[in-house]
Design a protein around this motif. Sequence first.
Motif, mmCIF file in Angstrom:
data_model
loop_
_atom_site.group_PDB
_atom_site.id
_atom_site.type_symbol
_atom_site.label_atom_id
_atom_site.label_comp_id
_atom_site.label_asym_id
_atom_site.label_seq_id
_atom_site.Cartn_x
_atom_site.Cartn_y
_atom_site.Cartn_z
ATOM 1 N N ARG A 32 0.834 -1.207 0.000
ATOM 2 C CA ARG A 32 0.000 0.000 0.000
ATOM 3 C C ARG A 32 0.867 1.255 0.000
ATOM 4 O O ARG A 32 1.961 1.264 0.555
ATOM 5 C CB ARG A 32 -0.901 0.034 1.233
ATOM 6 N N CYS A 33 0.328 2.303 -0.610
ATOM 7 C CA CYS A 33 1.000 3.604 -0.599
ATOM 8 C C CYS A 33 0.706 4.307 0.716
ATOM 9 O O CYS A 33 -0.457 4.380 1.137
ATOM 10 C CB CYS A 33 0.512 4.472 -1.749
ATOM 11 N N VAL A 34 1.755 4.787 1.357
ATOM 12 C CA VAL A 34 1.625 5.503 2.626
ATOM 13 C C VAL A 34 2.268 6.876 2.445
ATOM 14 O O VAL A 34 3.392 6.979 1.945
ATOM 15 C CB VAL A 34 2.323 4.735 3.774
ATOM 16 N N ALA A 35 1.545 7.925 2.845
ATOM 17 C CA ALA A 35 2.057 9.297 2.697
ATOM 18 C C ALA A 35 3.281 9.524 3.567
ATOM 19 O O ALA A 35 3.354 9.033 4.701
ATOM 20 C CB ALA A 35 0.963 10.296 3.058
ATOM 21 N N CYS A 36 4.235 10.280 3.041
ATOM 22 C CA CYS A 36 5.416 10.678 3.811
ATOM 23 C C CYS A 36 5.009 11.661 4.904
ATOM 24 O O CYS A 36 3.949 12.288 4.832
ATOM 25 C CB CYS A 36 6.433 11.396 2.911
ATOM 26 N N ILE A 37 5.842 11.810 5.891
ATOM 27 C CA ILE A 37 5.667 12.837 6.906
ATOM 28 C C ILE A 37 5.694 14.186 6.180
ATOM 29 O O ILE A 37 6.426 14.358 5.212
ATOM 30 C CB ILE A 37 6.793 12.747 7.954
ATOM 31 N N SER A 38 4.924 15.151 6.639
ATOM 32 C CA SER A 38 4.717 16.406 5.896
ATOM 33 C C SER A 38 5.999 17.148 5.537
ATOM 34 O O SER A 38 6.041 17.833 4.528
ATOM 35 C CB SER A 38 3.790 17.334 6.673
ATOM 36 N N VAL A 39 7.060 17.028 6.313
ATOM 37 C CA VAL A 39 8.293 17.763 6.012
ATOM 38 C C VAL A 39 9.217 17.006 5.055
ATOM 39 O O VAL A 39 10.226 17.529 4.634
ATOM 40 C CB VAL A 39 9.061 18.145 7.307
ATOM 41 N N CYS A 40 8.831 15.795 4.691
ATOM 42 C CA CYS A 40 9.645 14.992 3.777
ATOM 43 C C CYS A 40 9.266 15.277 2.325
ATOM 44 O O CYS A 40 8.097 15.394 1.985
ATOM 45 C CB CYS A 40 9.443 13.509 4.030
ATOM 46 N N LEU A 41 10.267 15.350 1.489
ATOM 47 C CA LEU A 41 10.053 15.473 0.052
ATOM 48 C C LEU A 41 9.945 14.078 -0.561
ATOM 49 O O LEU A 41 9.134 13.826 -1.435
ATOM 50 C CB LEU A 41 11.202 16.265 -0.572
ATOM 51 N N ARG A 42 10.784 13.167 -0.080
ATOM 52 C CA ARG A 42 10.771 11.758 -0.479
ATOM 53 C C ARG A 42 10.981 10.914 0.767
ATOM 54 O O ARG A 42 11.703 11.310 1.671
ATOM 55 C CB ARG A 42 11.889 11.472 -1.482
ATOM 56 N N CYS A 43 10.358 9.737 0.803
ATOM 57 C CA CYS A 43 10.536 8.863 1.959
ATOM 58 C C CYS A 43 10.546 7.405 1.525
ATOM 59 O O CYS A 43 10.199 7.081 0.383
ATOM 60 C CB CYS A 43 9.440 9.108 2.996
ATOM 61 N N ALA A 44 10.938 6.517 2.434
ATOM 62 C CA ALA A 44 10.972 5.082 2.183
ATOM 63 C C ALA A 44 10.934 4.363 3.523
ATOM 64 O O ALA A 44 11.160 4.979 4.575
ATOM 65 C CB ALA A 44 12.235 4.700 1.413
ATOM 66 N N TYR A 45 10.661 3.079 3.477
ATOM 67 C CA TYR A 45 10.716 2.274 4.695
ATOM 68 C C TYR A 45 12.144 1.790 4.886
ATOM 69 O O TYR A 45 12.803 1.364 3.937
ATOM 70 C CB TYR A 45 9.746 1.095 4.608
ATOM 71 N N ASN A 46 12.623 1.818 6.125
ATOM 72 C CA ASN A 46 13.975 1.330 6.418
ATOM 73 C C ASN A 46 13.894 -0.131 6.865
ATOM 74 O O ASN A 46 12.827 -0.735 6.883
ATOM 75 C CB ASN A 46 14.672 2.229 7.446
ATOM 76 N N TYR A 47 15.036 -0.697 7.278
ATOM 77 C CA TYR A 47 15.092 -2.109 7.670
ATOM 78 C C TYR A 47 14.277 -2.402 8.922
ATOM 79 O O TYR A 47 13.854 -3.519 9.139
ATOM 80 C CB TYR A 47 16.553 -2.542 7.872
ATOM 81 N N ALA A 48 14.025 -1.406 9.751
ATOM 82 C CA ALA A 48 13.215 -1.585 10.956
ATOM 83 C C ALA A 48 11.732 -1.378 10.665
ATOM 84 O O ALA A 48 10.923 -1.282 11.585
ATOM 85 C CB ALA A 48 13.686 -0.609 12.033
ATOM 86 N N CYS A 49 11.382 -1.296 9.384
ATOM 87 C CA CYS A 49 9.992 -1.088 8.937
ATOM 88 C C CYS A 49 9.423 0.243 9.404
ATOM 89 O O CYS A 49 8.224 0.372 9.639
ATOM 90 C CB CYS A 49 9.098 -2.239 9.393
ATOM 91 N N SER A 50 10.270 1.221 9.571
ATOM 92 C CA SER A 50 9.837 2.564 9.937
ATOM 93 C C SER A 50 9.946 3.473 8.725
ATOM 94 O O SER A 50 10.886 3.357 7.932
ATOM 95 C CB SER A 50 10.716 3.141 11.058
ATOM 96 N N LEU A 51 8.989 4.377 8.591
ATOM 97 C CA LEU A 51 9.019 5.344 7.504
ATOM 98 C C LEU A 51 10.092 6.391 7.802
ATOM 99 O O LEU A 51 10.137 6.943 8.897
ATOM 100 C CB LEU A 51 7.646 6.008 7.388
ATOM 101 N N MET A 52 10.987 6.622 6.851
ATOM 102 C CA MET A 52 12.050 7.607 7.067
ATOM 103 C C MET A 52 12.151 8.544 5.867
ATOM 104 O O MET A 52 11.842 8.157 4.740
ATOM 105 C CB MET A 52 13.390 6.937 7.315
ATOM 106 N N CYS A 53 12.577 9.765 6.149
ATOM 107 C CA CYS A 53 12.759 10.759 5.087
ATOM 108 C C CYS A 53 14.052 10.478 4.326
ATOM 109 O O CYS A 53 15.067 10.118 4.922
ATOM 110 C CB CYS A 53 12.844 12.167 5.689
ATOM 111 N N LEU A 54 14.001 10.663 3.014
ATOM 112 C CA LEU A 54 15.201 10.577 2.185
ATOM 113 C C LEU A 54 15.673 11.968 1.791
ATOM 114 O O LEU A 54 16.860 12.188 1.579
ATOM 115 C CB LEU A 54 14.919 9.748 0.924
#
Length: 122
Positions: free
Chosen positions: A12-34
């Motif tokens: 599923r598509c999950v929105a990035c945190i509002s201050v992120c321009l791009r984001c992805a899931y890391n190895y801990a399955c947490s959403l992180m800003c790129l």
Amino acid sequence: CSAVSAVDLSGRCVACISVCLRCAYNYACSLMCLSCQAGYVFTTSGCTSCSSLIPNCGSCWSQYSCVSCATGYYKASDTLCSSCSSAMVNCAQCNEANTCVQCVAPYTVNQALSGCQCPQAY
């Protein structure tokens, strides 16, 4: 997914945190800003506002380098935005310490004086 979202483990598509321009899931399955939105810079704690790192900074390259200051301030150094009114009395907006581009009302810019002057009616 849109440019400001990431795909979670279930696809599923999950929105990035509002201050992120791009984001992805890391190895801990947490959403992180790129990368970060304008006015923010990437730090070890994620996207941090430039003004919280360098007071009155509107845009920065890093936590140690302000690119441009907020309205009413000028770049005195890479890590310091100073108030236009502290450099020139009655100056509301300046490009640098000695160049006022807008004065507080009712004062007007006087290029010859490199500052603000009282209008003729006063």
